[in-house]
Design a protein around this motif. Structure first.
Motif, PDB file in Angstrom:
ATOM      1  N   THR A 255      -2.440  -2.914  12.595  1.00  0.00           N
ATOM      2  CA  THR A 255      -1.239  -2.549  11.842  1.00  0.00           C
ATOM      3  C   THR A 255      -0.170  -3.629  11.962  1.00  0.00           C
ATOM      4  OG1 THR A 255      -0.338  -1.298  13.680  1.00  0.00           O
ATOM      5  CG2 THR A 255      -1.604  -0.072  12.073  1.00  0.00           C
TER       6      THR A 255
ATOM      7  N   ARG B 150       0.761  -2.534   3.929  1.00  0.00           N
ATOM      8  CA  ARG B 150       0.943  -1.250   4.618  1.00  0.00           C
ATOM      9  C   ARG B 150      -0.417  -0.670   4.952  1.00  0.00           C
ATOM     10  NH1 ARG B 150       3.896  -3.780   5.047  1.00  0.00           N
ATOM     11  NH2 ARG B 150       5.284  -4.323   3.363  1.00  0.00           N
ATOM     12  N   VAL B 151      -0.439   0.125   5.995  1.00  0.00           N
ATOM     13  CA  VAL B 151      -1.697   0.725   6.430  1.00  0.00           C
ATOM     14  C   VAL B 151      -1.799   2.193   6.018  1.00  0.00           C
ATOM     15  CG1 VAL B 151      -2.999   1.503   8.429  1.00  0.00           C
ATOM     16  CG2 VAL B 151      -2.027  -0.794   8.383  1.00  0.00           C
ATOM     17  N   LEU B 152      -2.836   2.491   5.283  1.00  0.00           N
ATOM     18  CA  LEU B 152      -3.140   3.868   4.941  1.00  0.00           C
ATOM     19  C   LEU B 152      -4.246   4.292   5.910  1.00  0.00           C
ATOM     20  CD1 LEU B 152      -1.964   5.630   2.738  1.00  0.00           C
ATOM     21  CD2 LEU B 152      -3.821   4.935   1.243  1.00  0.00           C
ATOM     22  N   LEU B 153      -3.901   5.164   6.838  1.00  0.00           N
ATOM     23  CA  LEU B 153      -4.840   5.478   7.922  1.00  0.00           C
ATOM     24  C   LEU B 153      -5.713   6.701   7.661  1.00  0.00           C
ATOM     25  CD1 LEU B 153      -5.769   4.951  10.882  1.00  0.00           C
ATOM     26  CD2 LEU B 153      -4.026   6.615  11.557  1.00  0.00           C
TER      27      LEU B 153
ATOM     28  N   ASN C  81      -0.497  -3.433  -2.235  1.00  0.00           N
ATOM     29  CA  ASN C  81      -0.138  -3.829  -0.870  1.00  0.00           C
ATOM     30  C   ASN C  81      -0.518  -2.759   0.149  1.00  0.00           C
ATOM     31  OD1 ASN C  81       0.878  -6.344  -1.555  1.00  0.00           O
ATOM     32  ND2 ASN C  81       2.862  -5.489  -2.085  1.00  0.00           N
ATOM     33  N   LEU C  82      -1.485  -1.977  -0.228  1.00  0.00           N
ATOM     34  CA  LEU C  82      -1.979  -0.935   0.673  1.00  0.00           C
ATOM     35  C   LEU C  82      -3.362  -1.340   1.166  1.00  0.00           C
ATOM     36  CD1 LEU C  82       0.189   1.077   0.646  1.00  0.00           C
ATOM     37  CD2 LEU C  82      -1.064   2.442  -0.997  1.00  0.00           C
TER      38      LEU C  82
END
Lengths: 347, 347
Positions: free
Chosen positions: A100, A109-112, A78-79
């Motif tokens: 986002t 979820r956002v991995l930036l 979920n990333l």
DNA sequence: CTGTTAGCGCCTTCAC
DNA sequence: GTGAAGGCGCTAACAG
């Protein structure tokens, strides 16, 4: 009685964890661990009463399923990685906010990752792989072999305002060519003949597209513009206008900047340094439709990218490809909207 | 020969994973799985030759350690949550860029959360817990019980431009009070007497601090300003100036906006709508020192927050607390720098 | 609908 | 310096 060890005492748990595990909850609720697991999974069959009992116990312990354990088994993290080359570009914050929020709403979820320079991409990829992201949205210039690495690992990606050069890749873009054509056509119709172009850095995909389109349509009218290369920032607009004024001997009807930030810099320079009335003595146009472009002091004539629709499309396309691997690459091209503004005389 | 199952054939691996596991690498390199584990851990004792052999095999298979499996065991995820309430505020992109770059350099990944409204915080916390973040940097207004949830779980947090109200929390702030005092003192010294203030929303911590400070220092000089409440955006500046002009009957010497975006809106309105010369007929000051404030058309008189040093401090403080749990809460307050600009007459 | 049994991929003792 | 077990917390088949 389960034999597995329960989490050790301390209500708060050890460092970094809430402490409580599904076994703790199971014990408190008087059910098996797998019942707890079911209670926290959507679509799992469980009796409403059991579920409620479990949820009560869970709340009491502050239990939340461990995404790391879950991801290990389901292979779904979920990333989603979001990569943006230079965040300080006025245009990106809006995109990032949209992305986002929409990804969150879809349970991701956002991995930036933000890059100081495009050369850091390989390095960054090495940071992404360990996290087994479900997908990625990328607003940075990927080389073919970098795209291929995603493809090889089966990680779907959506390029944002870029396209794959050789390797196939799904993408969402704003139509630079037609936007720029619209601007040029209108400027020509209003009688402008002497053009200057303030272009972006050569490693920008959209920058080059916009430049090419503008040149092509000017050439079709037999016009050869003066060209200055800037860096997409406000200051480049200022420098660009000075350079163009010099190159043209001050004989300029219109300036086309390939993004808004530079157009705004050019406007301030034209007024402040050359004391030109805009648009009476000089027309200036930009591209993007960022917030400041609409401010009262500027009212820039520009092409507004449909950011919300583009972000929505990017997220939707990505989710589709996450849930149904192997979809064919699709390119979606969105037309921009001409904001007439007051910085240019249009025909 | 290890009995554990190797990853099934397919070079690319299944969906979402690179496919290769440490067992695959071990087999190819002719060592045990635990040797592979050591090779990828810093500070583990392993013979250079073995390590090299392993690394070669790993590269060949495209192996990268699975952060989820690792995190499950070590209880260190190398994830840091960054929460920003409204990304579209001109001020935040710069902060976010600094934070992600510095966190990356320290071996941490950024899990980004952006809020459409402060009421979504509880919801968002529920999304954070499963990921067992090592820490969090938060630029949103947390209630005491929300801070306590982090404390209870042993997750260190740094508040950015906020402070805990009751619950202790580490924080990094720009000194609003002294910045605003500096502005007021200078404006008074230059002879301004009739003031208007364009304030931010009441749920903004820094907004209220700046407002309070300005009022207090004006009151000390026996001055009661007109006050308008805006939303921190450009448009609020425009509306604010109109409201203040009306309230004061057009008799205004200076306008204090509690952030730059509103100050810029007020400037455009003063010039465009009321045809006032700035700063000759009206002084306007802001706060933050965002990019557009320095643009030629504005040259806003404002207080610049030392964003880089603040971001650096936030990251450093967070890392300290991750590595050494139980540190006492510390508040670091950074002074802002007065940018004289040309939008106000200062004494 | 519920409980039992195996792992997911890796790190961490512990012997050697 | 290296290998062999055990388990992190959970989900995914199975029986019942």
């Amino acid at each position: 009685m389960p034999k597995k060890k329960l989490s050790e005492a301390v209500p708060g748990g050890g460092p970094g964890g809430s402490g409580a595990t599904s076994y703790d909850v199971a014990e408190l609720a008087g059910v098996s661990q797998s019942a707890v697991s079911r209670a926290f999974r959507t679509g799992a069959s469980i009796a409403p009463k059991t579920r409620e009992k479990i949820m009560r116990a869970a709340k009491q312990l502050g239990y939340q399923p461990n995404a790391f354990a879950r991801g290990l088994i389901t292979r779904r993290t979920n990333l989603v990685a979001v990569v943006i080359s230079n965040l300080t570009n006025l245009y990106y914050p809006e995109v990032l906010a949209e992305l986002t929020q929409r990804l969150s709403a879809q349970g991701h979820r956002v991995l930036l990752f933000s890059l100081a320079s495009e050369s850091e991409i390989d390095e960054m990829l090495g940071l992404i792989w360990p996290y087994r992201v479900d997908g990625a949205i990328i607003a940075a210039r990927l080389k073919d072999d970098q795209i291929r690495q995603f493809n090889d690992r089966g990680i779907p990606i959506i390029l944002y305002n870029r396209v794959g050069e050789g390797e196939p890749a799904a993408s969402v873009c704003c139509d630079s060519a037609s936007g720029e054509r619209e601007l040029v056509r209108n400027l020509l119709a209003a009688g402008h003949r002497r053009f200057g172009i303030i272009a972006g850095p050569q490693d920008s995909y959209v920058g080059e597209e916009r430049l090419d389109s503008a040149r092509r349509h000017l050439a079709a009218a037999g016009i050869e513009p003066f060209i200055y290369r800037g860096g997409f920032d406000y200051h480049s607009g200022d420098e660009g206008l000075r350079a163009l004024m010099e190159a043209s001997g001050g004989a300029l009807d219109a300036v086309i900047a390939t993004n808004d930030a530079m157009a705004l810099g050019a406007m301030d320079c034209a007024r402040g340094v050359y004391d030109l009335a805009i648009p009476q003595q000089l027309s200036i146009v930009g591209f993007d439709g960022v917030g400041p472009a609409t401010w009262g002091g500027y009212q820039l004539t520009t092409i507004r990218q449909p950011v919300r629709r583009m972000a929505e499309a990017a997220v939707d396309m990505l989710i589709e490809r996450i849930e149904q691997p192997g979809m064919i690459p699709e390119q979606r091209l969105f037309g921009g909207e001409l904001l007439p503004g007051r910085s240019a005389r249009l025909g």
